[in-house]
Design a protein around this motif. Structure first.
Motif, PDB file in Angstrom:
ATOM      1  N   THR A 104      -0.362   4.411  -2.357  1.00  0.00           N
ATOM      2  CA  THR A 104      -0.899   5.518  -1.571  1.00  0.00           C
ATOM      3  C   THR A 104      -0.169   6.812  -1.865  1.00  0.00           C
ATOM      4  OG1 THR A 104      -1.502   3.988   0.209  1.00  0.00           O
ATOM      5  CG2 THR A 104      -1.376   6.314   0.763  1.00  0.00           C
ATOM      6  N   THR A 131       0.793  -1.235   0.000  1.00  0.00           N
ATOM      7  CA  THR A 131       0.000   0.000   0.000  1.00  0.00           C
ATOM      8  C   THR A 131       0.826   1.286   0.000  1.00  0.00           C
ATOM      9  OG1 THR A 131      -0.153  -0.138   2.424  1.00  0.00           O
ATOM     10  CG2 THR A 131      -1.992  -1.045   1.149  1.00  0.00           C
ATOM     11  N   LEU A 155      -7.123   2.634  -0.039  1.00  0.00           N
ATOM     12  CA  LEU A 155      -5.978   1.780  -0.357  1.00  0.00           C
ATOM     13  C   LEU A 155      -5.869   0.608   0.610  1.00  0.00           C
ATOM     14  CD1 LEU A 155      -3.939   2.107  -2.675  1.00  0.00           C
ATOM     15  CD2 LEU A 155      -5.304   4.141  -2.262  1.00  0.00           C
TER      16      LEU A 155
END
Length: 256
Positions: A51, A47, A99
């Motif tokens: 992100t 992530t 996310l």
């Protein structure tokens, strides 16, 4: 998932009951530290880069829209405050939640769903091992910790992107941008955003774990559970965000 009203209520009740079981099981010892570290590292690894990349256009779009609006109203000196507060209060927790749910939540649901259809979960229960304590709690805590850290990353990248696009592309004044932000923003805005990220991370992990542990029907059932977990998580996140934002504005006095 059943489409009947009674089926929806039954699933909602089971999901809420599982959330209570997770809350009740968190203090139980021994704590699965190794599982927690592995899950936190895995969720962060899948992530962090998406992100950071998503937060740049989020900050840019907010800065461009608000900069154009404040220039039309003759209040361009407040564009910094409006842009940064929008990123800090709303954009960063939402981006983090999407996310976490889209990348980390789907992985959690697929992992637990695969264990379920291979009857590993049933074998654990036969051996007297609680799947909530052994598998779900470490994943929920890991998702919450990573969500809080990612929220800080999104805030920094979003504010920096907004500053760049406002000052470079819209010919804003750097001093006015920073001065208006420090005048209207307050530390409670950051704490509220971090609290949102913490709650959103817990919701994403609990929903993903519930759908994974209730998956059935082979690999197709696991795929359906993953899709359903993402949809349910997004719906709960937006409702929760509205409630928490409304409570925040009622509780915390805003600077004027």
């Amino acid at each position: 998932m059943s489409l009947s009203p009674t089926g929806a209520l039954r699933h909602s009740g089971h999901l809420f009951a599982m959330a209570l079981d997770v809350l009740r099981t968190v203090p139980r010892r021994p704590f699965q530290l190794r599982e927690f570290i592995q899950q936190a590292w895995f969720i962060a690894s899948v992530t962090i880069l998406p992100t950071a990349l998503v937060s740049i256009p989020f900050g840019a779009v907010i800065a461009l829209q608000i900069g154009s609006l404040t220039r039309q109203l003759g209040a361009q000196s407040f564009s910094g405050a409006a842009s940064v507060l929008a990123v800090l209060r709303e954009a960063s927790p939402i981006v983090t939640a999407l996310l976490i749910a889209g990348a980390g939540g789907t992985a959690i649901c697929a992992d637990l769903g695969a264990r379920k259809i291979r009857e590993e979960i049933d074998a654990m229960q036969v051996l007297g091992i609680d799947p909530i304590h052994r598998l779900v709690v470490p994943r929920v805590l890991a998702s919450m910790v990573v969500a809080v850290l990612l929220n800080g990353l999104v805030s920094v990248v979003g504010v920096a992107g907004g500053y760049f696009f406002n000052v470079i592309l819209q010919n804003g004044t750097p001093g006015a941008y920073l001065a208006s932000f420090t005048t209207l923003a307050q530390l409670s805005d950051l704490w509220a955003a971090e609290l949102k990220a913490l709650v959103f991370g817990a919701i994403a992990a609990i929903v993903a774990s519930y759908k994974g542990l209730t998956a059935k029907g082979g690999p197709k059932g696991v795929g359906d559970a993953v899709n359903q977990s993402v949809v349910i998580t997004f719906m709960l996140l937006f409702v929760t965000n509205f409630v928490m934002t409304a409570v925040y504005f009622q509780v915390v006095p805003q600077r004027g």
